[in-house]
Design a protein around this motif. Structure first.
Motif, short mmCIF file in Angstrom:
data_model
loop_
_atom_site.label_atom_id
_atom_site.label_comp_id
_atom_site.label_asym_id
_atom_site.label_seq_id
_atom_site.Cartn_x
_atom_site.Cartn_y
_atom_site.Cartn_z
N TRP A 1 -1.06 -0.66 -2.66
CA TRP A 1 -0.32 -0.48 -1.42
C TRP A 1 0.82 -1.48 -1.26
CZ3 TRP A 1 -0.10 -4.08 2.62
CH2 TRP A 1 -0.97 -5.17 2.53
N ILE B 1 3.70 8.36 3.69
CA ILE B 1 4.52 7.20 4.08
C ILE B 1 5.88 7.67 4.60
CG2 ILE B 1 5.71 5.15 3.24
CD1 ILE B 1 3.38 4.76 1.29
N LEU C 1 3.74 -0.11 -3.20
CA LEU C 1 4.32 1.01 -2.47
C LEU C 1 5.15 0.52 -1.27
CD1 LEU C 1 1.31 3.51 -2.50
CD2 LEU C 1 3.44 3.71 -3.79
N LEU C 2 4.66 -0.49 -0.58
CA LEU C 2 5.41 -1.04 0.55
C LEU C 2 6.70 -1.71 0.09
CD1 LEU C 2 2.65 -2.56 2.87
CD2 LEU C 2 3.93 -0.44 3.17
N VAL D 1 -5.45 4.70 -4.27
CA VAL D 1 -4.12 4.25 -3.88
C VAL D 1 -4.16 2.84 -3.31
CG1 VAL D 1 -2.16 4.75 -2.35
CG2 VAL D 1 -3.42 6.63 -3.42
N PHE D 2 -5.27 2.45 -2.73
CA PHE D 2 -5.35 1.19 -1.98
C PHE D 2 -4.96 -0.04 -2.80
CE2 PHE D 2 -8.76 3.30 0.90
CZ PHE D 2 -7.75 4.06 1.49
N ALA E 1 0.22 10.14 -1.03
CA ALA E 1 0.42 8.88 -0.30
C ALA E 1 1.90 8.65 0.00
CB ALA E 1 -0.15 7.71 -1.09
#
Length: 221
Positions: A12, A196, A15-16, A8-9, A192
């Motif tokens: 990110w 969040i 996603l943000l 997932v990193f 993830a």
């Protein structure tokens, strides 16, 4: 199938960005919906039976039907019925605002009923016009007493906003689903996304309890 959360990193930032869109929709529709809810609450306590009936139907309809159906109706049916093209972002704002207005209406209605009759009598004695009475006397007290349930409504709206991905808006849920489909790692990315949502919603729920226990019991009543 192996679970590798490190996959997932690299995504990110995307996603943000989706989270930012989710928060933007939630905050804007929360403000618009709260203003609508306060207005409808005033109309629901109107002596006019027709006004009461219309506003009661609005509240019961939007509280009694799933938000997903409301989103689909505004997105798919509204342009057909009214011959007006509506982009996805506008349909989301309309749907969430109407939904938020319906659930906050009951919050404000309860707060308005809790205001003592002496406040209304004082406004009459001071010859305040209705607009000044509502804006400077009634609204501040009603808002103060309604803060805890309003915050709870905002948290609920934030969680319900995951449904806007169904009409193609690139919010957090939409981004998470898209990446999980592209990478064939649904477990990692949906986990993830859930984390969040929790990291945003949980502090807000704690804030509701903090505000209610430490401030409102002292100043609102």
């Amino acid at each position: 199938m192996s679970f590798d959360i490190t996959s997932v990193f690299p995504y990110w930032l995307i996603l943000l960005k989706g989270l930012g869109i989710t928060i933007a929709f939630t905050s804007s529709c929360a403000v618009l919906g709260s203003l609508l809810g306060f207005t409808v609450a005033l109309l629901r306590i109107s002596p006019n039976r027709i006004v009461q009936g219309i506003t009661s139907f609005y509240v019961q309809f939007f509280r009694g039907t799933p938000l997903l159906i409301q989103l689909f109706w505004v997105f798919f049916c509204f342009p057909v019925v009214f011959r007006i093209a509506i982009p996805p972002y506008a349909s989301v704002v309309i749907s969430l605002t109407l939904y938020m207005g319906a659930i906050t209406c009951e919050t404000f209605r309860g707060a308005l009923k809790s205001i003592s009759g002496e406040q209304h009598d004082a406004c009459i004695a001071l010859s305040l016009p209705p607009q000044a009475k509502i804006l400077y006397v009634i609204f501040p007290q009603a808002l103060l007493r309604a803060i805890p349930p309003l915050l709870s409504n905002v948290v609920s709206l934030f969680k319900e906003s995951a449904l806007i991905s169904s009409v193609g808006v690139a919010d957090l849920m939409f981004v998470g689903q898209s990446i999980s489909n592209a990478t064939a790692k649904p477990v990692e990315f949906l986990t993830a996304v859930a984390i969040i949502y929790f990291l945003v919603a949980f502090p807000l729920t704690r804030l509701v309890g903090l505000v209610e226990s430490r401030f409102l019991k002292r100043f609102a009543y």
